[in-house]
Design a protein around this motif. Sequence first.
Motif, PDB file in Angstrom:
ATOM      1  N   ILE A 511       0.832  -1.203   0.000  1.00 22.07           N
ATOM      2  CA  ILE A 511       0.000   0.000   0.000  1.00 22.07           C
ATOM      3  C   ILE A 511       0.868   1.253   0.000  1.00 22.07           C
ATOM      4  N   GLN A 512       1.962   1.237   0.757  1.00 26.95           N
ATOM      5  CA  GLN A 512       2.858   2.395   0.755  1.00 26.95           C
ATOM      6  C   GLN A 512       3.481   2.603  -0.621  1.00 26.95           C
ATOM      7  N   ILE A 514       2.169   1.730  -3.478  1.00 31.91           N
ATOM      8  CA  ILE A 514       1.129   2.248  -4.365  1.00 31.91           C
ATOM      9  C   ILE A 514       0.960   3.743  -4.145  1.00 31.91           C
ATOM     10  N   ARG A 515       0.958   4.146  -2.901  1.00 32.19           N
ATOM     11  CA  ARG A 515       0.852   5.577  -2.593  1.00 32.19           C
ATOM     12  C   ARG A 515       2.048   6.341  -3.153  1.00 32.19           C
ATOM     13  N   LEU A 562      -7.069  -5.787  -1.559  1.00 26.04           N
ATOM     14  CA  LEU A 562      -6.023  -4.771  -1.509  1.00 26.04           C
ATOM     15  C   LEU A 562      -6.578  -3.413  -1.939  1.00 26.04           C
ATOM     16  N   GLU A 563      -7.444  -3.419  -2.962  1.00 25.10           N
ATOM     17  CA  GLU A 563      -8.070  -2.174  -3.410  1.00 25.10           C
ATOM     18  C   GLU A 563      -8.905  -1.559  -2.284  1.00 25.10           C
ATOM     19  N   GLN A 565      -8.568  -2.108   0.960  1.00 27.43           N
ATOM     20  CA  GLN A 565      -7.693  -1.654   2.036  1.00 27.43           C
ATOM     21  C   GLN A 565      -7.010  -0.348   1.674  1.00 27.43           C
ATOM     22  N   PHE A 566      -6.639  -0.233   0.434  1.00 27.73           N
ATOM     23  CA  PHE A 566      -6.016   1.005   0.002  1.00 27.73           C
ATOM     24  C   PHE A 566      -6.970   2.180   0.175  1.00 27.73           C
ATOM     25  N   LEU A 589      -5.230  -0.844  -9.606  1.00 27.83           N
ATOM     26  CA  LEU A 589      -4.940   0.116  -8.557  1.00 27.83           C
ATOM     27  C   LEU A 589      -4.302   1.351  -9.160  1.00 27.83           C
ATOM     28  N   THR A 595      -5.774   9.947  -6.852  1.00 26.62           N
ATOM     29  CA  THR A 595      -6.698   9.504  -5.814  1.00 26.62           C
ATOM     30  C   THR A 595      -7.049  10.674  -4.916  1.00 26.62           C
ATOM     31  N   ASN A 600      -6.403   9.001   0.593  1.00 29.09           N
ATOM     32  CA  ASN A 600      -5.002   8.909   1.002  1.00 29.09           C
ATOM     33  C   ASN A 600      -4.868   8.911   2.511  1.00 29.09           C
ATOM     34  N   ALA A 603      -6.004   5.625   3.909  1.00 32.26           N
ATOM     35  CA  ALA A 603      -5.019   4.575   3.647  1.00 32.26           C
ATOM     36  C   ALA A 603      -3.832   4.695   4.592  1.00 32.26           C
TER      37      ALA A 603
END
Length: 620
Positions: A511-512, A514-515, A562-563, A565-566, A589, A595, A600, A603
């Motif tokens: 997730i990090q 992806i961010r 995962l989507e 959770q993000f 994603l 986003t 954000n 997440a």
Amino acid sequence: MAAETAGVDLVPVVALLAAGVVAVPIFKRLGLGSILGYLSAGVIIGPFGIGIFSESETILHVAELGVVMFLFIIGLEMQPSRLWGLRREIFGLGALQVGVCALLLTMIGLAGGFLVSQSFVAGAGFVLTSTAIVMQLLDERGEMSTPKGQRMVSILLLEDLAIVPLLALVAFLAPVAANDAGTGWAGRLTDIGIGIASITGLVIAGRYLLNPLFRVLADSRAREVMTAAALLVVLGAALAMQLGGLSMAMGAFLAGVLLSESTFRHQLEADVEPFRGILLGMFFIAVGMSLDLTVVLANWQMIAFYVVVYMLMKGLGIYAVARFLKAGHREALERAVIMAQGGEFAFVLYSSALAVGIIDGEANAILTAIIIISMVLTPLAIMVLRRFTPQVEQSLEDVDVAAELSGSVLVIGFGRFGQIASQPLLLRGIDVSIIDNDVEMIQAAADFGFKIYYGDGTRLDILHAAGAGRARAVLICVDKADVAVRIAEHMRAEFPLVQVLARAYDRGTAIQLIRAGVDYQLRETFESALLFGGSTLEKLGEDPDDVVEVIEEVRRRDAARLEMQFAGDIQSGRDYLQGNVPNPAPTPLTPPRRTAKALNEEAADVIAKKATPAEQIERN
């Protein structure tokens, strides 16, 4: 029945177990190790503490079996092939260090006016470094498998081996200490002959009887009989040496060595280990009980003097030997500080010397206090070393630093993940540039034909020099999660048009990443675990086509979760996993720059939240 129950005094047993259970976790939390915890527990409940136990000798005699079993385990690890592979480090470096330090510390005792036998026993005990402390430090610092770590491990192995001849030497020195009783050279030679005969008999029995015995017992498939046989071998070998006038520990060690190449080695180790751990802990507690605090207080100036002098002189000897054998200043200094203390085997040696009359009870208490204080001071000495010495700089000899690289793909990190990920690219003839900041890895990879450049991917100047801006793709294959995220953030901020593919440690790291804006991320164990699970289904008889469908379903569910959770919707993810919501179609994603701010922030809360045991599944 009541009368029978009243006759059983469980208070000492409960106190003994409670002391260890309470003290050891506290001392480990403080970074002082379990041994000091056991010793402190013994002091507290012993005759010089709150007095639950008035005599420590009885417990010490029973607990010595822990040392016997400990040496049996060490013997099992001493396969002749392993010793031969490390022969230069063990019998060269290790023997030289032990010999030099033993000589220096014996000279200190002689200068203090003590007898030769007493000076030698006191110095030799302090030479034996604490294996538990050094191994724990190496493991915490991740240096167990490094060359300098292996050199320290080799020295510890030699010291573990040295306790056996030292115990035998203590037994042989005993007639010298008791010469006034009329023991002459003839008596001493007779004792030596009996000892050699005991060793020879044990070696012959171990060579020709032990393996056939365990094969017969294994065929019976009676687990408790195998455990009993393991204990019989250990205690029987110890008894044989004791009857021959030698150390019980020496017999157990020889039995372990004789069985080290046996196919039953691991079974024996597993059977003996629980008894070894409990009894060895009891041994250290008994040593703490036997520490006469009145003697320590009456001789505190002598104890403080010898702690300082012994540690300084041993450290000087270690440093001199390291430099003589071409070690660098930093490595020699680290080794001297880390290994300058006495160790747990000193208690064994001093107990044997006390039993045969080389030292008396007062000397044993003083020497034991010296060892304990040196062990306490070791973590403090290491903190001082780290505080006043600069960070070690890796030698870049035979290593090229990344500069003006032009590969179409840049791989950052060449560990086990990066090595595998780069192979398909190399097989397709793609021009790949690889950087890593582990000099030993770079030098090892060169032996297999890989050209790796030295470079730290977290530095922007290194990324520029490595050609990250000109590359078609950058692969982040480092093993540390925070480092991978930092590199991804640099890449997205400095080279937004370059495709970035990253290795993720777990779901939180994914997730990090992806961010941070990576184009692709993969949890390092995800696909291999799916393949493993699918293979298990096939072994259980499932149709291969059905297995493929199941694995695809798991992959889709994971992507959807995962989507969610993000987006911070943990509850929706749980509902979905439990089948309470329809199966959503997987959606790609998107990086955070597309986003909403609120998502954000949510997440970030998900990542920062400490997972409870019930939520562990959501991190993998």
